[in-house]
Motif scaffolding. Structure first.
Motif, mmCIF file in Angstrom:
data_model
loop_
_atom_site.group_PDB
_atom_site.id
_atom_site.type_symbol
_atom_site.label_atom_id
_atom_site.label_comp_id
_atom_site.label_asym_id
_atom_site.label_seq_id
_atom_site.Cartn_x
_atom_site.Cartn_y
_atom_site.Cartn_z
ATOM 1 N N LEU A 1 0.958 -1.252 -0.119
ATOM 2 C CA LEU A 1 -0.101 0.021 -0.139
ATOM 3 C C LEU A 1 0.978 1.290 0.044
ATOM 4 O O LEU A 1 0.703 2.233 -0.886
ATOM 5 C CB LEU A 1 -0.980 0.040 1.291
ATOM 6 C CG LEU A 1 -1.963 1.265 1.251
ATOM 7 C CD1 LEU A 1 -2.758 1.152 0.118
ATOM 8 C CD2 LEU A 1 -2.716 0.965 2.651
ATOM 9 N N VAL A 2 1.952 1.366 0.955
ATOM 10 C CA VAL A 2 2.880 2.488 0.981
ATOM 11 C C VAL A 2 3.743 2.511 -0.385
ATOM 12 O O VAL A 2 3.724 3.436 -0.874
ATOM 13 C CB VAL A 2 3.715 2.224 2.126
ATOM 14 C CG1 VAL A 2 4.455 3.362 1.915
ATOM 15 C CG2 VAL A 2 3.147 2.439 3.351
ATOM 16 N N ARG A 3 3.951 1.587 -1.048
ATOM 17 C CA ARG A 3 4.855 1.539 -2.272
ATOM 18 C C ARG A 3 3.858 2.360 -3.527
ATOM 19 O O ARG A 3 4.359 2.829 -4.238
ATOM 20 C CB ARG A 3 5.212 -0.015 -2.701
ATOM 21 C CG ARG A 3 5.958 0.036 -4.088
ATOM 22 C CD ARG A 3 6.440 -1.220 -4.403
ATOM 23 N NE ARG A 3 5.201 -1.739 -4.941
ATOM 24 C CZ ARG A 3 4.922 -3.108 -4.877
ATOM 25 N NH1 ARG A 3 5.788 -3.981 -4.392
ATOM 26 N NH2 ARG A 3 3.683 -3.786 -5.413
ATOM 27 N N VAL A 4 2.733 1.929 -3.483
ATOM 28 C CA VAL A 4 1.650 2.412 -4.657
ATOM 29 C C VAL A 4 1.180 4.131 -4.217
ATOM 30 O O VAL A 4 0.975 4.676 -5.283
ATOM 31 C CB VAL A 4 0.697 1.462 -4.997
ATOM 32 C CG1 VAL A 4 1.116 0.217 -5.339
ATOM 33 C CG2 VAL A 4 -0.466 1.440 -3.810
ATOM 34 N N SER A 5 1.445 4.401 -3.095
ATOM 35 C CA SER A 5 0.952 5.757 -2.680
ATOM 36 C C SER A 5 1.939 6.683 -3.026
ATOM 37 O O SER A 5 3.103 6.496 -3.182
ATOM 38 C CB SER A 5 1.004 5.830 -1.251
ATOM 39 O OG SER A 5 -0.101 4.954 -0.553
ATOM 40 N N GLU A 6 1.678 8.043 -3.509
ATOM 41 C CA GLU A 6 2.549 8.971 -4.098
ATOM 42 C C GLU A 6 2.337 10.152 -3.450
ATOM 43 O O GLU A 6 1.208 10.422 -2.998
ATOM 44 C CB GLU A 6 2.353 9.161 -5.610
ATOM 45 C CG GLU A 6 3.292 10.140 -6.220
ATOM 46 C CD GLU A 6 3.359 10.095 -7.663
ATOM 47 O OE1 GLU A 6 3.586 11.156 -8.298
ATOM 48 O OE2 GLU A 6 3.241 9.031 -8.262
ATOM 49 N N GLY A 7 3.447 10.795 -3.059
ATOM 50 C CA GLY A 7 3.199 12.362 -2.152
ATOM 51 C C GLY A 7 4.209 13.112 -2.513
ATOM 52 O O GLY A 7 4.952 12.859 -3.586
ATOM 53 N N LYS A 8 4.134 14.382 -2.057
ATOM 54 C CA LYS A 8 5.039 15.313 -2.116
ATOM 55 C C LYS A 8 6.199 15.176 -1.172
ATOM 56 O O LYS A 8 5.983 15.183 0.010
ATOM 57 C CB LYS A 8 4.347 16.542 -2.269
ATOM 58 C CG LYS A 8 3.369 16.868 -3.338
ATOM 59 C CD LYS A 8 3.807 16.849 -4.867
ATOM 60 C CE LYS A 8 2.840 17.097 -5.583
ATOM 61 N NZ LYS A 8 3.429 17.359 -7.117
#
Length: 103
Positions: free
Chosen positions: A56-63
């Motif tokens: 889940l974290v791997r596919v999350s994108e952030g700034k």
């Protein structure tokens, strides 16, 4: 039991990298842990739960901002999980689902 047994380690990211965090919602890693554990803790051992957290974290994108004045850039992260001394599978709330069905 030997000293240091039955310990499970999980870091929000691998050494040398920044962890993504929203000022509103907190870190992506903790958000993922809370979501996955709430949804699947009755089905999987901690090792399986943390595999789902990593995905889940791997596919999350952030700034990501490298300094206060820097422009935010897109970034991703991968948690470092699995450095543990467990010698068996560890489940949280193993009877929760069965108890709810009986009511």
């Amino acid at each position: 039991d030997p000293a240091g047994s039955d310990i499970f380690f999980a870091n929000s990211t691998i050494t040398g990298f920044m962890s993504l965090r929203s000022e509103k919602c907190g870190s992506r890693f903790i958000q993922a842990v809370a979501y996955i554990f709430a949804k699947f803790a009755h089905e999987y051992p901690i090792q399986g739960l943390m595999l789902l957290v990593k995905r889940l974290v791997r596919v999350s994108e952030g700034k990501v901002k490298t300094s206060k004045d820097a422009e935010a850039k897109s970034g991703k992260q991968i948690p470092a999980v699995g450095n543990d001394t467990l010698d068996r599978q560890l489940y949280f709330f193993p009877g929760l689902v069965d108890n709810q069905r009986r009511k």
